[in-house]
Design a protein around this motif. Structure first.
Motif, PDB file in Angstrom:
ATOM      1  N   MET A 206       0.848  -1.205   0.000  1.00 20.09           N
ATOM      2  CA  MET A 206       0.000   0.000   0.000  1.00 20.09           C
ATOM      3  C   MET A 206       0.872   1.240   0.000  1.00 20.09           C
ATOM      4  SD  MET A 206      -1.442   2.720   1.766  1.00 20.09           S
ATOM      5  CE  MET A 206      -1.324   2.454   3.540  1.00 20.09           C
ATOM      6  N   ASP A 207       0.574   2.178  -0.893  1.00 27.64           N
ATOM      7  CA  ASP A 207       1.300   3.434  -0.983  1.00 27.64           C
ATOM      8  C   ASP A 207       0.369   4.465  -1.610  1.00 27.64           C
ATOM      9  OD1 ASP A 207       3.002   5.581  -1.452  1.00 27.64           O
ATOM     10  OD2 ASP A 207       4.685   4.320  -2.085  1.00 27.64           O
ATOM     11  N   THR A 208      -0.127   5.401  -0.803  1.00 29.48           N
ATOM     12  CA  THR A 208      -1.084   6.384  -1.319  1.00 29.48           C
ATOM     13  C   THR A 208      -0.451   7.295  -2.361  1.00 29.48           C
ATOM     14  OG1 THR A 208      -0.584   7.959   0.466  1.00 29.48           O
ATOM     15  CG2 THR A 208      -2.390   6.403   0.847  1.00 29.48           C
ATOM     16  N   LYS A 211      -1.085   5.418  -5.398  1.00 26.21           N
ATOM     17  CA  LYS A 211      -2.408   4.771  -5.425  1.00 26.21           C
ATOM     18  C   LYS A 211      -2.247   3.252  -5.534  1.00 26.21           C
ATOM     19  CE  LYS A 211      -5.199   8.611  -7.173  1.00 26.21           C
ATOM     20  NZ  LYS A 211      -6.229   9.023  -8.157  1.00 26.21           N
ATOM     21  N   ARG A 212      -1.234   2.747  -4.858  1.00 29.22           N
ATOM     22  CA  ARG A 212      -0.977   1.313  -4.860  1.00 29.22           C
ATOM     23  C   ARG A 212      -1.726   0.657  -3.704  1.00 29.22           C
ATOM     24  NH1 ARG A 212       5.128  -0.388  -4.219  1.00 29.22           N
ATOM     25  NH2 ARG A 212       5.186   0.386  -6.371  1.00 29.22           N
ATOM     26  N   GLY A 213      -2.627  -0.259  -4.018  1.00 27.42           N
ATOM     27  CA  GLY A 213      -3.356  -0.997  -3.008  1.00 27.42           C
ATOM     28  C   GLY A 213      -4.445  -0.212  -2.315  1.00 27.42           C
ATOM     29  N   ILE A 214      -4.678   1.027  -2.758  1.00 25.49           N
ATOM     30  CA  ILE A 214      -5.681   1.879  -2.120  1.00 25.49           C
ATOM     31  C   ILE A 214      -6.147   2.912  -3.147  1.00 25.49           C
ATOM     32  CG2 ILE A 214      -4.010   3.557  -1.211  1.00 25.49           C
ATOM     33  CD1 ILE A 214      -5.689   3.654   1.373  1.00 25.49           C
ATOM     34  N   THR A 215      -7.422   3.240  -3.126  1.00 25.00           N
ATOM     35  CA  THR A 215      -7.941   4.177  -4.124  1.00 25.00           C
ATOM     36  C   THR A 215      -7.607   5.624  -3.778  1.00 25.00           C
ATOM     37  OG1 THR A 215     -10.070   4.219  -2.961  1.00 25.00           O
ATOM     38  CG2 THR A 215      -9.835   2.662  -4.780  1.00 25.00           C
ATOM     39  N   ALA A 216      -7.393   5.914  -2.506  1.00 24.98           N
ATOM     40  CA  ALA A 216      -7.091   7.288  -2.092  1.00 24.98           C
ATOM     41  C   ALA A 216      -5.696   7.691  -2.553  1.00 24.98           C
ATOM     42  CB  ALA A 216      -7.198   7.418  -0.578  1.00 24.98           C
TER      43      ALA A 216
END
Length: 318
Positions: A206-208, A211-216
């Protein structure tokens, strides 16, 4: 030599510590590697490692039970202080508190170790906190380093002492005082009834910023976000009840803290930070029933935003 994950972020002239659960070299050598990255090759750093436990293949060790993150020790709150009153830690004087037999969360008397987050706040002198199974006025290990006027947190896994207790010592100049907080996330028992640990090669899931692994693309303060962990980075699609890893904050526009767990929860903290300081902490946290994690950015400014990163290092499976 060029890792794709990070374990601890450091500026210049700032001693820092973090709790970790990391895999050993799979070739059976019993070693692990450390890389000082993000700087010129001529730069140097000193590193220390304190071991608090190990995992072995088989059923001879303790197994894990994850709990929703719960605050069980807080010197700022009378009912969570072992003295029954608001009482700060004094440098060089250990303070012990019960982990088992709590009313806030079920931790049985058979528990032999615990996972969670330790936080320091309102320290009057720079120093460190040392968490030990028994009261230790002059500990030889440290769990959390900090300067003056800087709330900091670290993930920990520690053996419990006699009576299911932990002790914390403030290492600082004589007369210094500080507050300390502990949020529990799980416990180990000498039984095969709990979850067993499976390490994985550290992987960024996850890395905002990307946008890796998360839409935000950017986290906003006081808003809950979720991201999937199951079937990511070596974690199975089903069966995992908790994960270990590293949570990192970057690009925050205001001071605050991140809370990570099986549900959005602002009553506990996982990572505290000021403005303009990338920070990381090791975590052991329960997963939701759908195999996801929830993340909340708590800040005194509603318009504040931040980025967050999560690298997984292993999982517990029932």
């Amino acid at each position: 030599n060029a890792p794709l994950t990070s374990t601890i972020n450091v500026p210049k002239n700032d001693a820092r510590a973090t709790g970790v659960t990391v895999p050993l070299n799979p070739n059976g050598s019993g070693t692990m590697g450390i890389t000082y990255g993000g700087v010129a090759s001529s730069n140097t750093v000193q590193v220390a490692f304190d071991v608090t436990g190990y995992f072995v293949l088989g059923t001879s060790g303790a197994t894990y039970f994850a709990t929703t993150s719960t605050r069980i020790f807080d010197t700022r709150v009378a009912k969570l202080s072992p003295t029954g009153t608001v009482t700060k830690l004094t440098a060089g004087t250990p303070m012990s508190f019960h982990v088992t037999g709590r009313t806030e969360v079920y931790i049985p008397s058979s528990a032999v170790a615990v996972t969670g987050t330790f936080t320091v706040s309102a320290q009057t002198k720079p120093g460190s906190l040392s968490i030990t199974p028994e009261p230790t006025p002059a500990p030889t290990t440290a769990s959390l380093y900090f300067p003056l006027k800087d709330d900091r947190a670290t993930g920990v896994t520690y053996k419990l002492g006699s009576g299911g207790m932990l002790s914390v010592t403030y290492n600082a100049a004589a007369g210094a005082k500080t507050d300390a907080i502990f949020d529990v996330t799980g416990f180990f028992v000498n039984s095969i009834s709990g979850a067993m640990y499976v390490p994985v090669t550290p992987s960024r899931i996850m890395d905002t910023r990307l946008k890796r692994g998360i839409t935000a693309g950017l986290m906003h303060a006081r808003v809950g976000y979720t991201f999937p962990v199951a079937n990511k980075g070596g974690v199975p699609a089903s069966g995992a009840v908790a994960v270990t890893g590293t949570l990192t904050v970057a690009g925050q526009t205001y001071a605050g803290y991140l809370s990570l767990g099986d549900r959005a929860n602002t009553t506990v903290s996982t990572l505290n930070f000021p403005y303009g300081d990338n920070r990381a902490t090791g975590v052991t946290v329960p997963l939701s029933s759908s195999g996801a994690l929830a993340l909340v950015y708590s800040s005194g400014r509603k318009t504040a935003t931040t980025h967050a990163i999560f690298d997984v290092t292993g999982y517990f499976v029932q």
